[in-house]
Every structure is written in structure tokens, then in C-alpha cells.
Design an enzyme around this catalytic site. Structure first.
Site, PDB file in Angstrom:
ATOM      1  N   ASP A 170     -14.140   4.037   7.446  1.00 46.98           N
ATOM      2  CA  ASP A 170     -13.081   4.782   6.761  1.00 46.98           C
ATOM      3  C   ASP A 170     -13.624   5.547   5.561  1.00 46.98           C
ATOM      4  O   ASP A 170     -13.164   6.653   5.268  1.00 46.98           O
ATOM      5  CB  ASP A 170     -11.940   3.862   6.312  1.00 46.98           C
ATOM      6  CG  ASP A 170     -10.842   4.663   5.614  1.00 46.98           C
ATOM      7  OD1 ASP A 170     -10.232   5.513   6.299  1.00 46.98           O
ATOM      8  OD2 ASP A 170     -10.638   4.493   4.408  1.00 46.98           O
ATOM      9  N   SER A 196      -6.604   4.831   9.078  1.00 50.91           N
ATOM     10  CA  SER A 196      -7.290   4.713   7.782  1.00 50.91           C
ATOM     11  C   SER A 196      -6.661   3.605   6.925  1.00 50.91           C
ATOM     12  O   SER A 196      -7.355   2.713   6.432  1.00 50.91           O
ATOM     13  CB  SER A 196      -7.199   6.068   7.063  1.00 50.91           C
ATOM     14  OG  SER A 196      -7.553   5.946   5.723  1.00 50.91           O
ATOM     15  N   LYS A 200      -8.062  -0.793   6.635  1.00 52.52           N
ATOM     16  CA  LYS A 200      -8.395  -1.400   5.333  1.00 52.52           C
ATOM     17  C   LYS A 200      -7.497  -2.595   5.037  1.00 52.52           C
ATOM     18  O   LYS A 200      -7.935  -3.632   4.551  1.00 52.52           O
ATOM     19  CB  LYS A 200      -8.258  -0.360   4.212  1.00 52.52           C
ATOM     20  CG  LYS A 200      -9.416   0.610   4.171  1.00 52.52           C
ATOM     21  CD  LYS A 200      -9.227   1.676   3.122  1.00 52.52           C
ATOM     22  CE  LYS A 200      -8.128   2.633   3.492  1.00 52.52           C
ATOM     23  NZ  LYS A 200      -8.147   3.941   2.912  1.00 52.52           N
ATOM     24  N   HIS A 255       0.855  -1.192   0.000  1.00 52.60           N
ATOM     25  CA  HIS A 255       0.000   0.000   0.000  1.00 52.60           C
ATOM     26  C   HIS A 255       0.885   1.234   0.000  1.00 52.60           C
ATOM     27  O   HIS A 255       1.880   1.296   0.711  1.00 52.60           O
ATOM     28  CB  HIS A 255      -0.909   0.011   1.234  1.00 52.60           C
ATOM     29  CG  HIS A 255      -1.931   1.106   1.175  1.00 52.60           C
ATOM     30  ND1 HIS A 255      -3.132   0.972   0.516  1.00 52.60           N
ATOM     31  CD2 HIS A 255      -1.922   2.377   1.661  1.00 52.60           C
ATOM     32  CE1 HIS A 255      -3.819   2.092   0.601  1.00 52.60           C
ATOM     33  NE2 HIS A 255      -3.106   2.963   1.292  1.00 52.60           N
ATOM     34  N   ARG A 313     -12.314  13.999   6.182  1.00 55.97           N
ATOM     35  CA  ARG A 313     -10.948  14.510   6.366  1.00 55.97           C
ATOM     36  C   ARG A 313     -10.479  15.247   5.133  1.00 55.97           C
ATOM     37  O   ARG A 313      -9.850  16.297   5.205  1.00 55.97           O
ATOM     38  CB  ARG A 313      -9.978  13.352   6.664  1.00 55.97           C
ATOM     39  CG  ARG A 313     -10.104  12.800   8.064  1.00 55.97           C
ATOM     40  CD  ARG A 313      -9.315  11.514   8.199  1.00 55.97           C
ATOM     41  NE  ARG A 313      -7.921  11.701   7.868  1.00 55.97           N
ATOM     42  CZ  ARG A 313      -7.159  10.762   7.307  1.00 55.97           C
ATOM     43  NH1 ARG A 313      -7.657   9.570   7.027  1.00 55.97           N
ATOM     44  NH2 ARG A 313      -5.903  10.996   7.029  1.00 55.97           N
TER      45      ARG A 313
END
Ligand code: URA
Length: 438
Positions: free
Chosen positions: A161, A183, A187, A82, A168
């Protein structure tokens, strides 16, 4: 427990209990908290911070706000990568098939582009018919058939999220270590992974502008991953200039296909090198190879012999896309767009780029989103012709912008021209991988 009491407690700089954090996340998920109450608490968290217990609890509550993927039936190590977000940051499109070709199972749940950063889902949607909205069962079935799936968050995976990220973004509260950690990690933990490699970007196009702040984020991400039993490593990488040659959805898919077809040019090399490095770390941490060097060799081989391209093609077919792009990547560039050159205003060396401004310019041209609800023009983008350290003469082409219509052309040309810093002295070059943590 009333929302206003929890908000006031964090506003006054106090620590929230686990139960208070759970109440907040539940309230966001079941919509019993109004958006203005959730925004107020997130702003208080942004300003006053969270300690490591609060950060852990926020991640856990967000993870528990939805379902997790059950990949037990797949007999391969489950791994993912990620990125914290960048410009021209397209490595996921190579890493997922390359990792699958090396023997990993990759349930890659990705996001859309927002502001100056691009998103994997938008890139994939530039392939005609490619479906990124998969159910949980479809994600699992695609991973079991071709080794990887690339899909958006379902309504059921980490619903908290989806809501919090939008709030946000709208209220300027992205750049906070505990909020980014919760966040991203909620996930990724919902993917039931064995291994996670995090690409933490630093530089002018990253949320974390300095190496120091990137290091702080990387350490917090790794600590959280390990606390949840996932082998986690973070690689801090350069985002002082867009990665590779292209920025923009179909252009970035084109670049990745060129790399997987063995037809990359010199400006695409950093994309290939970083994809190999991050995949190799996934392979090594999974225990499929005994050393990082062996893992790198395996990845280089699987990229060079067409195995990654084959996996990508299989995935495009399974996710409903037009597989002909794999044999004819140029078909991705067929849209009628105007190509305009951006030229150097002085002679010297390219000493720096305002990478965020390049991402913003592409978004302003329609290639990205200013608001989460905006649609995206996949053909819009930017092509780099030079990199940091290149020597240029006044009037040389620094890059090209691809636009559908010319309504913002003057503003975009100015943004892109101003994004290049030209100096008389040659800048020292910095490596793409700055540090590894974990
Ligand atoms: N990417 C995410 O998924 N969340 C963040 O907060 C920042 C980047």
C-alpha cells in the site's frame, strides 16, 4: 505471467484472476515491477474497475504483502476508526484515548497528510518529541500499557500500500472505490481488529463529493470488513465545511486538547460530537455496552471526567512526547506566525464553502504536502470564525490564516476568500452524521 500481459488484460476491460492480482501485488512489494508498469495497471483498474471478487483479492494480496499485528495477549476488544480523509478532520486524536478510557484496545495505524487532507501523524508530530515511527513490538507494548498507540505503517505492515498509494496520489488515481477499499482495508485488517468503524466523508472537502458515491464506498468497505470477519460499520459524515474550528497540525492538536480538557467553544462542538458518536459505535459494536445510547453516555462521561485526557497524556509520555502540552495546550501555538483575517466581500448567509480549496490553501502555505516527500510546517493553518448558515455583513471576519512567511499570501488570501459562498437566503442545515451503513 508477464506484467505487460496482465496490464493489457485489464486495459481491455477483462477480469484478472486471483493469481494475476497476487503477481501484481508481489511485484510491487519486491520491486520486480517497475513503477511505470504498476502505474499502468493501476490506471487500467481505475478506468475499468474491479468486480467484487477482484476487489476482495486485491485487499487480501495487499494484506498478505506484509506482517500483521499480534494483539492476542491483550485482554480487551480490539477496535479502531478510520476516516477516508477530510479537512480539519482531527477526531482520531480524541477517539483513540476516549475508546481506551472506555476499555477498548486501539492499535491505530495512521497516515500522513497529502494534498488537501490532513494526516494524524503530522498532527501528532507537532508535539515536541512525539515519536510516530514505532516498531511492531513498540506498538503492541504501547497498546498494552495505555490502551492505544498511534503510529505510522511500519516497513513491514502492508508494504504494497505504501508504494501503491504514492503512485496513485502522484498520478491522480485516488478516487476509485475498489482502490480505496483495498488500500484502507488491507491496513486495518493488518491490525487484527474485532471492530472497525469507518468515517466516510462526503462533500466539498471529501474524495467522495456526493452522498451517492460515499454510500457506494461505505457499502464496499463494510462488505469487505465483514468478509474478513471484522464487525464493521460505516458512518457517512459531512465534509462540506472543515470540521470544528481549526485546520492545520498544531492548531488541530490544540482544539482536541481543549475538548479533552472541557474547554471547547461552540465552533469546536462538531469535533467533540463526532468523536463521541464514532467512539460510541466502537464501544457498542465491541459489546462493552448493550445499546448505542448507553455507549454514547459512557463516552460523554469519560470525556467530561478527564479520563480521555489522562489516557492521552499517558500515551504522549510513552511515545516520547512533551506531556506539558496536556496542561498548557497554548504552548502549541507559540510559533511565530502571521495571522491574517479573511473578510466577507458581501452581506448575507454563508451558504457553502469550498472545503477542498481551504485544505489546498493550508497546504500551499506549507501546512500540508503537495508531494509525499515535502516537509510540513506544523504552525501553518486556518481558523474558522463562521460556519455554514452564519449571517455575516460585508467586512466581517470569516476566518484567519496562520502563515510563517508571506510569499504566497496574496494567492492564499484569494483562495480562502473565494472559498466562501455568501447568499441572501439562509441555507438549510444538514446534520454532521448523514447515514450509517452496516
Ligand atoms: N486513505 C487511504 O488510506 N487510502 C486511500 O486510498 C484513500 C484514503
Amino acid at each position: 505471467m508477464f506484467p505487460r500481459d496482465i496490464i493489457a488484460k485489464k486495459r481491455d476491460g477483462k477480469r484478472l484472476t486471483d493469481a494475476e492480482i497476487r503477481t501484481f501485488v508481489d511485484g510491487v512489494s519486491n520491486q520486480s515491477w517497475a513503477d511505470y508498469q504498476a502505474t499502468a495497471l493501476v490506471m487500467a483498474m481505475f478506468i475499468n474497475g474491479l468486480d467484487s471478487r477482484e476487489q476482495h483479492q486485491l485487499t487480501k494480496s495487499m494484506l498478505e504483502s506484509g506482517e500483521v499485528l499480534d494483539l492476542e495477549a491483550i485482554d480487551a476488544p480490539k477496535a479502531d476508526k478510520h476516516s477516508t480523509g477530510g479537512v480539519g478532520d482531527k477526531t482520531s486524536l480524541i477517539i483513540a484515548p476516549l475508546a481506551a478510557a472506555c476499555g477498548l484496545a486501539v492499535p491505530m495505524i495512521s497516515g500522513r497528510g497529502l494534498g488537501h487532507t490532513g494526516g494524524t501523524l503530522d498532527k501528532l508530530e507537532s508535539i515536541d518529541g512525539y515519536k510516530v515511527r514505532l516498531t511492531k513490538a513498540e506498538i503492541i507494548s504501547t497498546v498494552s500499557k495505555c490502551g492505544f498507540a498511534m503510529a505510522g505503517q511500519t516497513m513491514k505492515i502492508v508494504p504494497a500500500d505504501r508504494k501503491l498509494y504514492a503512485l496513485r496520489d502522484a498520478a491522480g488515481m485516488i478516487e476509485s472505490v475498489p482502490l480505496i477499499v483495498a488500500s484502507i482495508m488491507s491496513k486495518k485488517l493488518a491490525e487484527s481488529l474485532d471492530v472497525l468503524v469507518l468515517d466516510v466523508k462526503t462533500g466539498s472537502g471529501a474524495f467522495m463529493k456526493t452522498l451517492r458515491s460515499a454510500r457506494e464506498l461505505a457499502k464496499a468497505l463494510v462488505k469487505t470488513g465483514k468478509a474478513f470477519g471484522v464487525k464493521t460499520e460505516a458512518v457517512i459524515t459531512d465534509m462540506d465545511e472543515p470540521l470544528g474550528r481549526y485546520v492545520g497540525n498544531s492548531l488541530e492538536v490544540f482544539e482536541c486538547l481543549q475538548i479533552m480538557r472541557g474547554e471547547a467553544d461552540e465552533l469546536m462542538k462538531p469535533t467533540a460530537d463526532l468523536s463521541i458518536e464514532l467512539t460510541a459505535r466502537m464501544v457498542f459494536l465491541s459489546g462493552l455496552e448493550k445499546s448505542i445510547e448507553k455507549a454514547r453516555s459512557l463516552c460523554r462521561r469519560k470525556l467530561a471526567d478527564g479520563s480521555a485526557l489522562e489516557k492521552f497524556q499517558e500515551n504522549v509520555r510513552l511515545q516520547g512526547g512533551d506531556v506539558s502540552v496536556c496542561s498548557r495546550p497554548k504552548s502549541l501555538l507559540k510559533a511565530k506566525v502571521k495571522k491574517t483575517a479573511i473578510k466577507a466581500v458581501a452581506s448575507g448567509y454563508i451558504a457553502g464553502m469550498d472545503t477542498r480549496a481551504i485544505g489546498d490553501a493550508v497546504a500551499l502555505g506549507g501546512g500540508g504536502r503537495m508531494l509525499a516527500s515535502d516537509s510540513v510546517d506544523h504552525a501553518v493553518g486556518f481558523e474558522k470564525e463562521v460556519s455554514i448558515g452564519s449571517k455575516v455583513s460585508k467586512g466581517d471576519v470569516l476566518g484567519h490564516v496562520y502563515l510563517r512567511e508571506s510569499k504566497n499570501l496574496t494567492a492564499i488570501e484569494r483562495m480562502l476568500g473565494d472559498a466562501y459562498k455568501i447568499s441572501r437566503s439562509k441555507p438549510t442545515s444538514s446534520p454532521i452524521v448523514r447515514e450509517t451503513i452496516g
